[in-house]
Design a protein around this motif. Structure first.
Motif, PDB file in Angstrom:
ATOM      1  N   HIS A 312      10.205  36.946  58.176  1.00  0.00           N
ATOM      2  CA  HIS A 312       9.582  38.023  59.182  1.00  0.00           C
ATOM      3  C   HIS A 312      10.143  38.457  60.222  1.00  0.00           C
ATOM      4  O   HIS A 312      10.540  37.508  60.995  1.00  0.00           O
ATOM      5  CB  HIS A 312       8.068  37.475  59.268  1.00  0.00           C
ATOM      6  CG  HIS A 312       7.288  37.552  58.221  1.00  0.00           C
ATOM      7  ND1 HIS A 312       5.923  38.286  58.438  1.00  0.00           N
ATOM      8  CD2 HIS A 312       7.158  36.993  56.948  1.00  0.00           C
ATOM      9  CE1 HIS A 312       5.411  38.164  56.986  1.00  0.00           C
ATOM     10  NE2 HIS A 312       6.025  37.305  56.294  1.00  0.00           N
ATOM     11  N   LEU A 313      10.652  39.482  60.478  1.00  0.00           N
ATOM     12  CA  LEU A 313      11.297  40.359  61.570  1.00  0.00           C
ATOM     13  C   LEU A 313      10.293  41.225  62.428  1.00  0.00           C
ATOM     14  O   LEU A 313       9.574  41.976  61.920  1.00  0.00           O
ATOM     15  CB  LEU A 313      12.601  41.010  61.356  1.00  0.00           C
ATOM     16  CG  LEU A 313      13.558  40.539  60.197  1.00  0.00           C
ATOM     17  CD1 LEU A 313      14.523  41.254  59.929  1.00  0.00           C
ATOM     18  CD2 LEU A 313      13.885  39.111  60.896  1.00  0.00           C
ATOM     19  N   ASP A 314      10.308  40.943  63.701  1.00  0.00           N
ATOM     20  CA  ASP A 314       9.421  41.870  64.652  1.00  0.00           C
ATOM     21  C   ASP A 314      10.366  42.329  65.813  1.00  0.00           C
ATOM     22  O   ASP A 314      10.670  41.338  66.680  1.00  0.00           O
ATOM     23  CB  ASP A 314       8.238  41.133  65.044  1.00  0.00           C
ATOM     24  CG  ASP A 314       7.299  41.829  65.959  1.00  0.00           C
ATOM     25  OD1 ASP A 314       7.667  43.123  66.165  1.00  0.00           O
ATOM     26  OD2 ASP A 314       6.405  41.423  66.418  1.00  0.00           O
ATOM     27  N   VAL A 315      10.895  43.338  65.868  1.00  0.00           N
ATOM     28  CA  VAL A 315      11.924  44.048  66.740  1.00  0.00           C
ATOM     29  C   VAL A 315      11.186  45.029  67.404  1.00  0.00           C
ATOM     30  O   VAL A 315      10.689  46.285  66.972  1.00  0.00           O
ATOM     31  CB  VAL A 315      13.156  44.459  66.130  1.00  0.00           C
ATOM     32  CG1 VAL A 315      14.160  45.168  67.188  1.00  0.00           C
ATOM     33  CG2 VAL A 315      13.831  43.363  65.538  1.00  0.00           C
ATOM     34  N   HIS A 316      10.968  45.110  68.745  1.00  0.00           N
ATOM     35  CA  HIS A 316      10.016  45.884  69.459  1.00  0.00           C
ATOM     36  C   HIS A 316      11.081  46.655  70.494  1.00  0.00           C
ATOM     37  O   HIS A 316      11.420  45.793  71.515  1.00  0.00           O
ATOM     38  CB  HIS A 316       8.927  45.084  70.417  1.00  0.00           C
ATOM     39  CG  HIS A 316       8.038  46.038  70.997  1.00  0.00           C
ATOM     40  ND1 HIS A 316       6.632  46.128  70.469  1.00  0.00           N
ATOM     41  CD2 HIS A 316       8.197  46.799  71.993  1.00  0.00           C
ATOM     42  CE1 HIS A 316       5.890  47.144  71.401  1.00  0.00           C
ATOM     43  NE2 HIS A 316       7.051  47.278  72.493  1.00  0.00           N
ATOM     44  N   HIS A 317      11.321  47.805  70.241  1.00  0.00           N
ATOM     45  CA  HIS A 317      11.826  48.914  71.241  1.00  0.00           C
ATOM     46  C   HIS A 317      10.911  49.370  72.240  1.00  0.00           C
ATOM     47  O   HIS A 317       9.994  50.232  71.994  1.00  0.00           O
ATOM     48  CB  HIS A 317      12.660  49.863  70.208  1.00  0.00           C
ATOM     49  CG  HIS A 317      13.572  49.334  69.792  1.00  0.00           C
ATOM     50  ND1 HIS A 317      15.018  49.598  70.204  1.00  0.00           N
ATOM     51  CD2 HIS A 317      13.797  48.995  68.451  1.00  0.00           C
ATOM     52  CE1 HIS A 317      15.884  48.956  69.142  1.00  0.00           C
ATOM     53  NE2 HIS A 317      15.234  48.788  68.133  1.00  0.00           N
ATOM     54  N   GLY A 318      10.831  48.769  73.485  1.00  0.00           N
ATOM     55  CA  GLY A 318       9.957  49.398  74.553  1.00  0.00           C
ATOM     56  C   GLY A 318      10.783  50.013  75.440  1.00  0.00           C
ATOM     57  O   GLY A 318      10.271  50.746  76.440  1.00  0.00           O
ATOM     58  N   LEU A 319      11.960  50.219  75.484  1.00  0.00           N
ATOM     59  CA  LEU A 319      12.935  50.947  76.454  1.00  0.00           C
ATOM     60  C   LEU A 319      14.080  51.722  75.698  1.00  0.00           C
ATOM     61  O   LEU A 319      14.216  51.521  74.743  1.00  0.00           O
ATOM     62  CB  LEU A 319      13.489  49.877  77.527  1.00  0.00           C
ATOM     63  CG  LEU A 319      12.651  48.825  78.096  1.00  0.00           C
ATOM     64  CD1 LEU A 319      13.444  47.711  78.862  1.00  0.00           C
ATOM     65  CD2 LEU A 319      11.871  49.756  79.277  1.00  0.00           C
TER      66      LEU A 319
END
Length: 450
Positions: A312-319
Motif C-alpha cells: 500500500h502506497l500513500d503519497v500526499h502532494h500538499g505543496l
C-alpha cells in the motif's frame, strides 16, 4: 414514599472489558526502566489498539487482505534477547561482496556482537533505540511518532505500544556516507509464536546523503511475526537510497510501515522486494514538507502457493513543484495472491506536481490472483499525472521463440519471468545486492511449478 425507595442505588459491578484481537501482542507489565513520556505514549497507543480493533474486509485498505490466519496464531511479545548467536552463525545469511556498515537485529533486539559499526564516517551516528534511551532518556521524546503520528492503521499503534528496540541513525548536515548502512532483521524461532516490534528512526540533516539496505531473513522456517515501523526524516537537499528485501521464513507473518517526511529539494529513492513470508503487508506513507522534493518508489514481489504479499502506497502532494514515481511489478504463481493499492493525492495548492504510477503483473497459473488499485486524487489544475496497471500472462510469441531454440518450457518461462523482474533488480544500484536478489528470485522460480 416507601423505605425501599429511599435506599441508595447498588453500585453496578465493574464491567470486564471484552478481550481484543491483539491483547496478546501488548506488553503485560509496564517497564520501569523507561522514561515517563514513552510510558504515556505506550498507554495512549494501547488504548487506540482497543478502539481500532482488527480491520475487516469492510475496512478501507483491507478489502483484499484477510487477517484470520494472522489472528489465529496468538503471537506474544519477545521477552528476552537472544544473545547466544556468534558472527559465524549468520555467515550464510550475509550478502556476499557487500561492503557495508552492518546493524543486526535479532528477534527485534539490537545485537552489537553481530553488528559491524567500526569506521563510521564523521557525522554519521548509529545506535540501538534501547541504548539511546538509556544514555539520554529525553533525547528521543520529539522523534518517536514525530513522522508517523498515530500511523495508518492498528499495526502502527501496536508498534508504539510494544516497541522494544530498534536502530537510531542520524546523519549530520552535509554528511556523505560512501558505504551503505545495512540493517539486517534476523528472526530465530522460539518455543512459542512471538512478535517483534522494532522502531527505527532515520534522520538526515540538510545535504546529507546515505544509502540504507534493509533486509529481513530467518534462521530456519520458524513461525513468527515482525511488525516493524520506520520513521524517516529528510532535511533540505538530503538524499536517501533505501533498499528493502523481504526474505522472511515461509511460515512467517510480516508487517512493516515506512513513514517519510521530505523537506525542500530532498530525494528519496526506495525499492521494495518481497519474496518471503506466508503473509506480508507493507505500507509506505510519504508527506512533503518543502517544495521541489522527489520521491521514487519501486517494487518487485513474487507470490506463490498459500502466500499473500500486499503493498500500500500513500503519497500526499500538499505543496507545489514536487515529483513522485511509483513503479511496482509482480509475478504470481500457484495459488498465490498479491495486492497493490497505490494512492497519489494532489491537493488544491500543489500546482506543478509531476506524478506517475505503474503496476504490472504476470500471472503464471489459473489460480493466481492479483488485486490492483492505482488511484489518483487530483484537486490542482496545473499538474502532470498519470497511472496505469496491467495484469497478464507470458506472451506466447516470446515463449515460442525460446522453445524454438531448444529451451525447455519450464526454463523458458523462468527466463521470461527473470527478464520481467530485471528492471527492478537492475535499479537496486549495488552489484552485490542485485546478484543476491537475482539469485533469490531465480531460486524461487526454479522451485515453482511453472
Amino acid at each position: 414514599m416507601s423505605a425501599q425507595a429511599l435506599k441508595p442505588d447498588t453500585p453496578a459491578a465493574p464491567q470486564t472489558p471484552e478481550p481484543g484481537p491483539f491483547d496478546s501482542w501488548l506488553p503485560s507489565v509496564a517497564r520501569a526502566d523507561e522514561p515517563q513520556w514513552l510510558g504515556l505514549a505506550r498507554a495512549d497507543a494501547a488504548e487506540r489498539v482497543h478502539t481500532q480493533g482488527a480491520p475487516t474486509s469492510k475496512s478501507e485498505g483491507w478489502r483484499y487482505t484477510g487477517l484470520r490466519a494472522l489472528l489465529e496464531q496468538g503471537f506474544t511479545p519477545v521477552d528476552e534477547p537472544l544473545s547466544a548467536l556468534l558472527p559465524e552463525d549468520i555467515d550464510d545469511l550475509l550478502v556476499q561482496g557487500l561492503d557495508s556498515h552492518r546493524v543486526v537485529m535479532v528477534n527485534g533486539r539490537f545485537a552489537p556482537q553481530l553488528s559491524d559499526l567500526a569506521d563510521l564516517p564523521s557525522g554519521l551516528t548509529i545506535n540501538g533505540l534501547r541504548a539511546s534511551l538509556a544514555e539520554a532518556p529525553t533525547a528521543l521524546a520529539d522523534s518517536i511518532n514525530a513522522v508517523a503520528g498515530e500511523g495508518a492503521h492498528v499495526f502502527a499503534s501496536l508498534n508504539t505500544a510494544g516497541l522494544d528496540d530498534g536502530m537510531v541513525l542520524h546523519a549530520k548536515r552535509g554528511t556523505l556516507a560512501e558505504k551503505p548502512v545495512e540493517l539486517l532483521h534476523l528472526s530465530v524461532g522460539m518455543d512459542e509464536p512471538r512478535v517483534a516490534q522494532p522502531r527505527h528512526l532515520i534522520s538526515l540533516d540538510d545535504g546529507a546523503q546515505v544509502t540504507l539496505i534493509e533486509r529481513f531473513a530467518s534462521l530456519g522456517d520458524a513461525l513468527y511475526c515482525n511488525n516493524a515501523l520506520l520513521e524517516i526524516r529528510l532535511g533540505r537537499d538530503a538524499a536517501l537510497k533505501h533498499r528493502r528485501v523481504q526474505l522472511e521464513s515461509p511460515s512467517a507473518f510480516h508487517v512493516s510501515g515506512v513513514y517519510l517526511s521530505q523537506a525542500a529539494n530532498s530525494r528519496y529513492d526506495g525499492i521494495n522486494v518481497g519474496i518471503g513470508a506466508r503473509w506480508a503487508r507493507t505500507d509506505v506513507v510519504t508527506r512533503f514538507s518543502g517544495e521541489y522534493a522527489e520521491c521514487n518508489l519501486q517494487g518487485l514481489y513474487l507470490a506463490g502457493d498459500q502466500q499473500l504479499l500486499d503493498y500500500h502506497l500513500d503519497v500526499h502532494h500538499g505543496l507545489p513543484h514536487c515529483a513522485s514515481r511509483e513503479n511496482f511489478k509482480g509475478v504470481v504463481h500457484g495459488k498465490g495472491k498479491a495486492v497493490f493499492d497505490g494512492l497519489v493525492y494532489v491537493a488544491k495548492d500543489a500546482q506543478h506536481t509531476d506524478a506517475e504510477m505503474s503496476n504490472r503483473n504476470l500471472l503464471l497459473s489459473q489460480s493466481a490472483e492479483v488485486d490492483t488499485k492505482p488511484q489518483l486524487e487530483i484537486y490542482a489544475d496545473d499538474v502532470k499525472c498519470s497511472h496505469g496497471t496491467t495484469v497478464g500472462q507470458i506472451e506466447p510469441e516470446k515463449l515460442f521463440y525460446l522453445r524454438s531454440r531448444g529451451i525447455p518450457q519450464a526454463l523458458a518461462r523462468r527466463m521470461l519471468c527473470i527478464g520481467f523482474a530485471g528492471e527492478i533488480i537492475d535499479a537496486l544500484g549495488n552489484d552485490a545486492l542485485a546478484a543476491y536478489v537475482a539469485d533469490a528470485v531465480g531460486n524461487r522460480l526454479e522451485a515453482a511449478p511453472l
